[in-house]
Write an enzyme that holds these catalytic residues in place. Sequence first.
Site, PDB file in Angstrom:
ATOM      1  CD  GLU A   1       1.914   9.493   0.391  1.00  0.00           C
ATOM      2  OE1 GLU A   1       2.869   8.683  -0.650  1.00  0.00           O
ATOM      3  OE2 GLU A   1       2.052   8.998   1.215  1.00  0.00           O
TER       4      GLU A   1
ATOM      5  CG  ASP B   1       6.203   2.024  -1.235  1.00  0.00           C
ATOM      6  OD1 ASP B   1       5.982   1.213  -0.675  1.00  0.00           O
ATOM      7  OD2 ASP B   1       6.597   3.334  -0.649  1.00  0.00           O
TER       8      ASP B   1
ATOM      9  CE1 TYR C   1       2.969   3.509  -2.040  1.00  0.00           C
ATOM     10  CE2 TYR C   1       3.718   5.388  -2.844  1.00  0.00           C
ATOM     11  CZ  TYR C   1       3.550   4.780  -1.670  1.00  0.00           C
ATOM     12  OH  TYR C   1       3.634   5.160  -0.257  1.00  0.00           O
TER      13      TYR C   1
END
Length: 366
Positions: A45, A143, A125
Site C-alpha cells: 500500500e 482512492d 485511504y
Amino acid sequence: MPWPAALNLLAPLAPWFDRMRRDLPWRAHNLDAPHPDPYAVLVSELMLQQTQVATVVPYFNRWLERFPTPQALAEADEDTVHKAWEGLGYYRRARFLKAAAASVAAEGWPEDLEGLTRLPGLGPYSAAAVGAIAFQWPAPALDGNAFRVLARLLLIEGDPKIRAAELRAWLVPALEAHGPSRLTQAIMELGATVCTPTPDCGACPLADACAARRAERTGEIPPAGKRAKPKESSIWLVAMEAEGHLLLHAPAAKGLLAGLWRWPTIDASEGVPQPPLPGSFPMLAWPGWTQVYTHRREAVNPLHLRLNARFQAAGGLRWIPAADLSTLPLGKRDQRLRGLLATPGQTPLEAPDPGALIRACAAPLG
Ligand code: SF4
C-alpha cells in the site's frame, strides 16, 4: 434520489474479480481469510501510493527479500532503506514505512482502523485498504480509482470526494456481504483495468447497472480536476570531481529530500552562460532533460567538472570517494547524472563559469 443498495449493485464485482484478478505478489490466494502477512499488505500500500503497479512489483519483491519482517525493517539503517527505495520516488514513504514497521515490531498490529490510521504514512485511504485487505475489516477504501468507479456507477455530479462520507457508509454493507478484502480489491482492479479515465464499458461487470453508461455520460463523470500550472525552473546539475572524490550534499534530516544525497546545483535560468574558456577546468556535458515533479518542471543541464585538487567544501557538502558513489541513495534526477558519468560526455557548447560553481560550493574564507 437515494442510491440503490451497494449490496446488490456491486454483487457482480466479486465473481468478476475471482475470474479476472491479476496475479500480484502481495495478493493472498484466499480472500475469505485475513491475509497471512499483513506486513506485505502494508508495504504494497505504501509503495502503490503515487506509483504504478508494474513499477512497484520488482521493488516489492526485492524489499520483502531484504526486509522480510517489520522487525528486519525497523532494525535496518536509514541509508540501506533509502537505497532499497531508490527510484520509487516520494522517499518520505520509505521513512514512514520504516517508522510504521518499528511501531508494529514494538507494539504489535493495531486492533482497529483508528489504530492503523495512527501508523506513520497511513492516511484514511491506506489505513482502510490495509484494514480491509490484511484484516478483513469492512473499512471502505476510497482512492481516485474508487471515486471514479462509484461516481460513474451512481452518476454523482461534481467532485465525488465531497460525498466521501456518504459513499463510505453506502459501501459498508457490501463489504460485509461480499468480503472486505475481495470487494476492496475488486473495486481497485476495476478502476485500474476497466473503468479507467477512458472506460471499457463493454468489458465491465457493472455495465447493466451503471447510471453514467446508461446516460452516455461516462466521459464527463467525474469532471476532470483543474490542475495548477507547474512552476518552471532550469538548473545546472554538477558532478565536481577531484583527487578521486565527488562533491555531494549530505542528506537532510527532514523534508521531502530527507535521506537522499544530492549533487550540487546552480540556477541556470538567470544570466547568460558563456562558452567554456579554453584551458580552464575540463568540463563534460550530456543532453539535458526535463524533470517533472508534482507541482514543478525542472530543466536539468548535467555537467561534470574535473578539478586538480579538492577545496574546503561549504557546510552540508561532502567529498565522497568516487568508488562509494554507487552505494549512496540518490533521488531520480541525481541517479540519472550518476548513470551519465559512466558514459562518454561532450565538451559543452555553453557552461556556467567554473569559478562561480566552486564559489557556490566552497566554505567561506576566513
Ligand atoms: S460501465 Fe463503464 S463507466 Fe460504468 S462502471 Fe463500468 S467501466 Fe465504468
